[in-house]
Design a protein around this motif. Sequence first.
Motif, mmCIF file in Angstrom:
data_model
loop_
_atom_site.group_PDB
_atom_site.id
_atom_site.type_symbol
_atom_site.label_atom_id
_atom_site.label_comp_id
_atom_site.label_asym_id
_atom_site.label_seq_id
_atom_site.Cartn_x
_atom_site.Cartn_y
_atom_site.Cartn_z
ATOM 1 N N UNK A 853 0.846 -1.201 0.000
ATOM 2 C CA UNK A 853 0.000 0.000 0.000
ATOM 3 C C UNK A 853 0.874 1.241 0.000
ATOM 4 N N UNK A 854 1.996 1.192 0.725
ATOM 5 C CA UNK A 854 2.917 2.323 0.674
ATOM 6 C C UNK A 854 3.380 2.557 -0.754
ATOM 7 N N UNK A 855 3.657 1.467 -1.475
ATOM 8 C CA UNK A 855 4.060 1.616 -2.876
ATOM 9 C C UNK A 855 2.948 2.250 -3.701
ATOM 10 N N UNK A 856 1.702 1.851 -3.482
ATOM 11 C CA UNK A 856 0.574 2.437 -4.223
ATOM 12 C C UNK A 856 0.460 3.934 -3.938
ATOM 13 N N UNK A 857 0.666 4.322 -2.659
ATOM 14 C CA UNK A 857 0.599 5.743 -2.293
ATOM 15 C C UNK A 857 1.746 6.510 -2.944
ATOM 16 N N UNK A 858 2.931 5.934 -2.922
ATOM 17 C CA UNK A 858 4.085 6.579 -3.554
ATOM 18 C C UNK A 858 3.865 6.713 -5.053
ATOM 19 N N UNK A 859 3.206 5.725 -5.632
ATOM 20 C CA UNK A 859 2.876 5.796 -7.053
ATOM 21 C C UNK A 859 1.930 6.956 -7.313
ATOM 22 N N UNK A 860 0.947 7.126 -6.391
ATOM 23 C CA UNK A 860 -0.007 8.230 -6.542
ATOM 24 C C UNK A 860 0.680 9.577 -6.402
ATOM 25 N N UNK A 861 1.790 9.634 -5.679
ATOM 26 C CA UNK A 861 2.549 10.883 -5.516
ATOM 27 C C UNK A 861 3.519 11.104 -6.679
ATOM 28 N N UNK A 862 3.560 10.119 -7.613
ATOM 29 C CA UNK A 862 4.428 10.249 -8.779
ATOM 30 C C UNK A 862 5.837 9.751 -8.568
ATOM 31 N N UNK A 865 9.883 5.087 -8.907
ATOM 32 C CA UNK A 865 11.000 4.222 -8.536
ATOM 33 C C UNK A 865 10.904 3.787 -7.064
ATOM 34 N N UNK A 866 10.548 4.746 -6.217
ATOM 35 C CA UNK A 866 10.385 4.405 -4.786
ATOM 36 C C UNK A 866 9.234 3.431 -4.605
ATOM 37 N N UNK A 867 8.181 3.643 -5.373
ATOM 38 C CA UNK A 867 7.029 2.743 -5.285
ATOM 39 C C UNK A 867 7.427 1.325 -5.655
ATOM 40 N N UNK A 868 8.183 1.198 -6.743
ATOM 41 C CA UNK A 868 8.586 -0.154 -7.173
ATOM 42 C C UNK A 868 9.497 -0.816 -6.142
ATOM 43 N N UNK A 869 10.274 -0.014 -5.461
ATOM 44 C CA UNK A 869 11.122 -0.562 -4.393
ATOM 45 C C UNK A 869 10.250 -1.106 -3.255
ATOM 46 N N UNK A 870 9.199 -0.378 -2.927
ATOM 47 C CA UNK A 870 8.274 -0.844 -1.878
ATOM 48 C C UNK A 870 7.591 -2.135 -2.302
ATOM 49 N N UNK A 871 7.204 -2.207 -3.586
ATOM 50 C CA UNK A 871 6.556 -3.424 -4.086
ATOM 51 C C UNK A 871 7.509 -4.620 -3.973
ATOM 52 N N UNK A 872 8.755 -4.396 -4.342
ATOM 53 C CA UNK A 872 9.734 -5.505 -4.311
ATOM 54 C C UNK A 872 10.020 -5.935 -2.864
ATOM 55 N N UNK A 873 10.060 -4.961 -1.965
ATOM 56 C CA UNK A 873 10.257 -5.294 -0.549
ATOM 57 C C UNK A 873 9.071 -6.106 -0.029
ATOM 58 N N UNK A 874 7.883 -5.724 -0.453
ATOM 59 C CA UNK A 874 6.666 -6.463 -0.062
ATOM 60 C C UNK A 874 6.713 -7.894 -0.590
ATOM 61 N N UNK A 875 7.088 -8.052 -1.842
ATOM 62 C CA UNK A 875 7.132 -9.384 -2.471
ATOM 63 C C UNK A 875 8.130 -10.284 -1.754
ATOM 64 N N UNK A 876 9.286 -9.729 -1.426
ATOM 65 C CA UNK A 876 10.324 -10.534 -0.767
ATOM 66 C C UNK A 876 9.864 -10.982 0.621
ATOM 67 N N UNK A 877 9.258 -10.064 1.361
ATOM 68 C CA UNK A 877 8.801 -10.415 2.705
ATOM 69 C C UNK A 877 7.643 -11.409 2.651
ATOM 70 N N UNK A 878 6.733 -11.247 1.692
ATOM 71 C CA UNK A 878 5.607 -12.178 1.556
ATOM 72 C C UNK A 878 6.114 -13.579 1.243
ATOM 73 N N UNK A 879 7.139 -13.657 0.404
ATOM 74 C CA UNK A 879 7.714 -14.968 0.077
ATOM 75 C C UNK A 879 8.330 -15.598 1.328
ATOM 76 N N UNK A 880 8.993 -14.763 2.110
ATOM 77 C CA UNK A 880 9.613 -15.253 3.349
ATOM 78 C C UNK A 880 8.547 -15.762 4.324
ATOM 79 N N UNK A 881 7.395 -15.092 4.356
ATOM 80 C CA UNK A 881 6.313 -15.492 5.268
ATOM 81 C C UNK A 881 5.520 -16.696 4.760
ATOM 82 N N UNK A 882 5.722 -17.066 3.519
ATOM 83 C CA UNK A 882 4.904 -18.133 2.945
ATOM 84 C C UNK A 882 3.512 -17.660 2.613
#
Length: 947
Positions: A853-862, A865-882
């Motif tokens: 959601x932070x990435x979506x908000x950052x995307x809305x702020x234009x 690149x920061x948004x995509x970093x948040x998305x990738x951080x989310x994906x990595x943590x979700x994978x770690x959590x199963x």
Amino acid sequence: MRQAYAFDHFRLFVAERRLEREGRIVSLGSRAFDLLVALAENAGQVVGKEALLTRAWPDLTVDEGSLRYHINGLRKALGVTQDGSPYVANVPGRGYCLVAPTVVIAHPPAAFVPLAERRSGTVPRLLDRMVGRDEDIRKIANQLLARRFITIHGPGGIGKTTVAVAIAHQMLNAFEGAVYFLDLTVLDGSAFVVSALASALGIVIQSNDPTAEIVAFLRERRALIIFDSCEQVIGALAALAERIYLDAPAACILATSRERLRVEGEHVILLPTLEQPAADIAITAGQLLNFSATRLFVERAAAHGYATEIPDGDAPCVADICRKLDGMALAIELVASRVAMHGLRETAALVDGRFRLLWQGRRTAPPRHQTLAAMIDWSHALVDDAEQMVFRRLAIFVGPFVPAAAAAVISGPAFEPDRVLEAIESLVAKSLVAIARNGELEEYRLLDTTREYAFAKLVQAGEMESVAKAHALYLLTTIEEARAPPEGEPVELSKHTRKLLVREASSALNWAFSKQGNGRIAARLAAAMAHIFIEFSLLRECRSWIERALQTLDEGSRSIVLDMELDAALGHVLTFTEGNSERARYALLRALEAARQLQDHRSQFRLLSRLHMLYRRMAKYDELEQLSREAQSLADAIGDPAGKAAAHNLLGVAFHLVGNQKAARQHLETALLMAEFRHIKPSHFAFHRNPNIALSRCLWLQGYPDQAVASAKPLASQGAAPDAVTYCIGLIWGASVFEWVGDWDSVERLAEQLRAHALRYSLRPYQAVGDGMAGQSLIRQGDFDRGIPMVHSAIDVLRQDSYEMYIPQLAATLAKGLADCGQADEALLVVNNTLDRVLLNGGALETPELLRVRGEVELARGDVLTARASFRESIALAEEQGALSWQLRAQTSLARSHGPHDTDAEALTTLAHLYGQFTEGFQTEDLAMAASLLLERDKACFSKLDG
């Protein structure tokens, strides 16, 4: 000559208010009779509903439901015409019509009763209005001809005489006027019973005992003898009635009595109280007329000058009054007569006072019916001293009681338990004690009005304090012996027994905490009752008693066991009534330390479970695994299989909340597979919540949306939860599954259920969560003006109560809503503050979603690149959590961040790989969105190939 109507086999005599079919009387209620007259006057024509309502209820405003009810009763009484259609037809939108043609006939007054046979004056005048007894009259009249000897049995004021008089008038034709009504209350003693009957029959007495002459007179005569109010002359009357039954086979006997005659030939019919609305149903003013007790109240209040129309808001008040009066006709009439003077709500308050026993009734009523006190005095005077003692001591029970309880409280050195039970049986026979049916369990109770009378007698006798102490000690002993029997495991008290204990405990605790009470008994009883109060979600009541107990105890009364029980209960109830405060935590920790000193493994396990709940509500998830492991060690030491299953549940919830879904699912499914878990009773030390509550969310996170929904659906059923708190948790966690799959209609429905339930049990934090869920639904619908403030407010309330557990999910929706309505900077502040609080305690299962959601908000702020970093951080943590579903959601956001003209082949390929790992749930929101993106990619590829 008088006017009457004839149609088919019926004759309708208007003045006499009588309907006959082929010469036999047809029983009709007064409203139904008025409706039939109106229809007969206009036979073949439609009579409008308003006209019928005015005719049958000239002084009242009622709804059409009452009209339909009485029309249905009329149809049932008339049956059908020769062609099988009802005599009364419904013309939709217009009214009703009597389809049979009528003929106006003339008849002489009272021609249906041969005057030569009638003994004028022997039958009292029929009441102009009688409510709710039509079916009773019909049943008794039918049985009377077949059985010959019927006793209408019941307590004073229930309406026995009224019913007997109605039957007498109804049976005049069947007995050709030979109906003889004896009011036995006017006799000075039993010696006058036989001579009174001889006088009524017109027999000239020629001996000291005219019984033989009476029997000889009746032997060949068809006659109905009605003995009213037999209880004061029961011995002599019983012998006379039996003799008539045996030696005069043409005669029938109808008796009314507060005590059964217990002679040969007698068939007893217990007259029921008037029908009252159940306490758990909502009722409108119009619906009051559908119940005989409330209808009588409304009509008698109007007759005594209460001209105000009862609004819907006051209908529950009327229903409550009638329930307090146990549907007793006399009591309802006496109370209703006061409404014009005091007003409805003031009268309701006065009903709780004892002086209602002295309210005066009709001047012309028999002396025993002038007041409620006089009514009970009449029965009380007929029992012996021992029975009077038992009667007044039973007033200490506020609700139903079992014989063993009565014997334990009332018996003493000079009065053995068996004598108590014998006295109760006699009081039941004399209608001073009522039987309270509960399946096969034998229970008794005093009607509310009777209990008020008995309680006054208890105080007058100076026995109040000793009986109250015996009552409190009985409750205390019952609970403590069940929890710690001399040998073996704790005994599970039945749910019904626990309900009875709750009802009695409030009364006992009030006495125990009073100046005349006993502080030590009070504290022990409050501690012993705590787990039962908690089970029935009486959290504020429990807190009040526990706090009073802690204030009352002095050093001489304290013990480590009692302190442990009081602190354990206080910490638990404070969690739900004061929020997740430090006071609640310290109370639980003090109790846990005491349990450790006592080496009480079961109490330690229970307290660890309560601390587990407190910490997860506070979102201190890093504390949960250690607590769960300690509980597991205790369960192993105890060797109880149910305890081991509960420990797996604690571990499963702990791992789920910190984000280890693989371990969580393993422990939760282990708990479910252990059959012992499904049979844990509330008194068991390991009693815990349903593992499915957490497992449903685990399943969604791991990529099984359909299984998650199937597991979450039963959580919305209140019957699946043992208490109000568990039900709220089930609704919230179930709603989160529906939110994740995109079923916002279900979220909205569960939010309303949660808000209503939390309000009912004063569970403020859960009400705030319900408000937040409702606000989430509004945001998803695009109603930002209403939704955003609701979620903001809910989060503020939860923060005040240190109830952090549900804030991340609410904050994620809030941030997305703020961003969607152009407030991206505030949205970023919300999501970052929430992430900081979550990460402070080691993270949580929602962390990947908050990052997305932070990435979506950052995307809305234009800030792409920061948004995509948040998305990738989310994906990595979700994978770690199963958490496959979080991965898919974040990968979809990453893929969408490139837009239609800036595709990222790697992002889409990864999305396709994740999508391919799902085997179900393809209609859910996230999978449908991922599929749509992949379809667009495929279309773009085909377009390039075509080009």
